[in-house]
Design a protein around this motif. Structure first.
Motif, PDB file in Angstrom:
ATOM      1  N   ASN A 130       0.745  -1.137   0.007  1.00  0.00           N
ATOM      2  CA  ASN A 130      -0.065  -0.090  -0.186  1.00  0.00           C
ATOM      3  C   ASN A 130       0.837   1.467   0.157  1.00  0.00           C
ATOM      4  O   ASN A 130       0.548   2.147  -0.706  1.00  0.00           O
ATOM      5  CB  ASN A 130      -0.693   0.182   1.269  1.00  0.00           C
ATOM      6  CG  ASN A 130      -2.170  -1.012   0.984  1.00  0.00           C
ATOM      7  OD1 ASN A 130      -2.430  -1.447   0.042  1.00  0.00           O
ATOM      8  ND2 ASN A 130      -2.562  -1.521   2.401  1.00  0.00           N
ATOM      9  N   ASP A 138       2.195   1.874  -3.356  1.00  0.00           N
ATOM     10  CA  ASP A 138       1.111   2.093  -4.407  1.00  0.00           C
ATOM     11  C   ASP A 138       0.575   3.754  -4.019  1.00  0.00           C
ATOM     12  O   ASP A 138       0.724   4.610  -4.792  1.00  0.00           O
ATOM     13  CB  ASP A 138      -0.237   1.648  -4.186  1.00  0.00           C
ATOM     14  CG  ASP A 138       0.079   0.262  -4.941  1.00  0.00           C
ATOM     15  OD1 ASP A 138       0.897   0.187  -5.758  1.00  0.00           O
ATOM     16  OD2 ASP A 138      -0.612  -0.777  -4.577  1.00  0.00           O
ATOM     17  N   SER A 139       0.607   4.069  -2.914  1.00  0.00           N
ATOM     18  CA  SER A 139       0.054   5.552  -2.003  1.00  0.00           C
ATOM     19  C   SER A 139       1.090   6.524  -2.388  1.00  0.00           C
ATOM     20  O   SER A 139       0.622   7.711  -2.752  1.00  0.00           O
ATOM     21  CB  SER A 139      -0.415   5.537  -0.710  1.00  0.00           C
ATOM     22  OG  SER A 139       0.592   5.272   0.258  1.00  0.00           O
TER      23      SER A 139
END
Length: 366
Positions: A88, A91-92
């Protein structure tokens, strides 16, 4: 080859990811090279399924995690949850990671280093070596089979069979606890044998707690102290086996000894006997190391070679740094006064992240 970068980071473990996040905050151009398919591939390869991850901070440190995104949750979470957290983050924050790209070497000199991989080359001013120290040690016996595992990818494969786990440290304890839990939950009566060449097992508090909980819940764990792997053999059915012995009598005369031992199919053996550091890689890169002797090393073992680093974790080559598991359990620090001393370096998520922070502070703004 891309345009010249400010920084190439080798490895996407906690230290490598933290370095990437900090580089991004400083508006540095960077790339993270990862030979595996995922961020934190080294943790995926070495942590047993379901192992709990802790935000452990050693007692001698007082500051919090310098990169909070990499900090594991306060509650004990399975490693799979922590890996999801890493994905995550990638991606973030849109971290620049090239997966499935293996580091090969570094050529040139500062400020024009050329980092070469199996897929290309990168011109850069600085390099952070953030790969782990997970080259497995051999059992050191004649006939060692390739079927001996180093970790457990699929614990369910060991249900219904007696398993031998070799090793006296945290990695072995993690595997023992994980296998026992899987067997217990499956109502499997087969045992997990935990063997160590020494009498004393050395594990940390968090790992001991997990193992103790499993034993109290009824895990079928059998301890084999002073158990020495002796020889690989092939039984009459053509199955590769490992023989270990625990005790021997005094000589019975004519050089005859009586041993008490056990024999396990090699496919039932998991050897968690530690890893050795990337000394050969450091040699190839012409990074200075020092060989440990009793007079200068208190943490590393006699004969081991330790990397020499500045207080900012810089090697003898300007703006080539080494962090994380690559320099654990200790390295040689060259102080500002020129005095060289061995420095303890725990192989923890916190330590790797702190290393990344130390390096990026030293590199300064763009």
């Amino acid at each position: 080859m891309t345009a010249k970068l400010d920084l190439v980071i080798v490895g996407s473990g906690p230290g490598g990811m933290a370095a990437g996040i900090l580089a991004k905050r400083k508006n540095l151009s960077y790339i993270i090279l990862e030979k595996g398919h995922n961020p934190m591939q080294g943790i995926i390869n070495t942590y047993p399924k379901g192992k709990k991850v802790y935000p452990t901070i050693p007692k001698r440190y007082t500051q919090p995690f310098p990169v909070d995104e990499i900090r594991p949750p306060d509650e004990r979470v399975p490693v799979e949850t922590y890996i999801d957290q890493a994905r995550n983050i990638v991606d973030s924050l849109d971290l620049k990671i090239n997966f499935n790209e293996a580091f090969k070497t570094i050529e040139g000199s500062h400020p024009d280093y050329m980092v070469k991989t199996d897929k290309g080359s990168y011109l850069t001013k600085a390099v952070i070596l953030a790969f782990g120290s997970n080259i497995p040690n051999d059992l050191g016996i004649y006939g060692e089979a390739k079927t001996v595992a180093r970790n457990i990818e699929n614990p369910e494969d060991y249900i219904g069979i007696n398993v031998l786990v070799i090793g006296g440290g945290n990695a072995a304890a993690d595997v023992v606890a994980s296998l026992s839990r899987i067997k217990r939950e499956a109502r499997d009566a087969s045992s997990v044998y935990w063997a160590h060449i020494k009498e004393k097992f050395e594990i940390n508090t968090d790992t001991a707690r997990d193992l103790g909980e499993e034993i109290l819940l009824g895990g079928q764990i059998k301890i084999l102290q002073r158990a020495v792997p002796k020889i690989g053999e092939v039984d009459p059915d053509g199955i590769d086996r490992l023989y270990i012995h625990q005790a021997s009598t005094a000589s019975m005369g004519n050089d005859l000894y009586l041993y008490q031992g056990m024999s396990f199919p090699m496919k039932n053996v998991i050897a968690c006997i530690g890893t050795h550091g990337p000394s050969a890689i450091f040699d190839a890169l012409h990074l200075q190391q020092i060989t440990c002797t009793g007079t200068i090393c208190k943490i590393a073992k006699e004969g081991e070679r330790l990397l020499m680093l500045s207080e900012h974790l810089e090697t003898n080559l300007k703006e080539i740094y080494a962090i994380g598991g690559a320099i654990s359990p200790s390295y040689m620090e060259i102080g500002a006064d020129g005095i060289i001393k061995e420095k303890k370096h725990s192989n923890l998520i916190y330590t790797a992240v702190l290393d990344a922070s130390t390096v990026l502070k030293n590199m300064g703004p763009k």
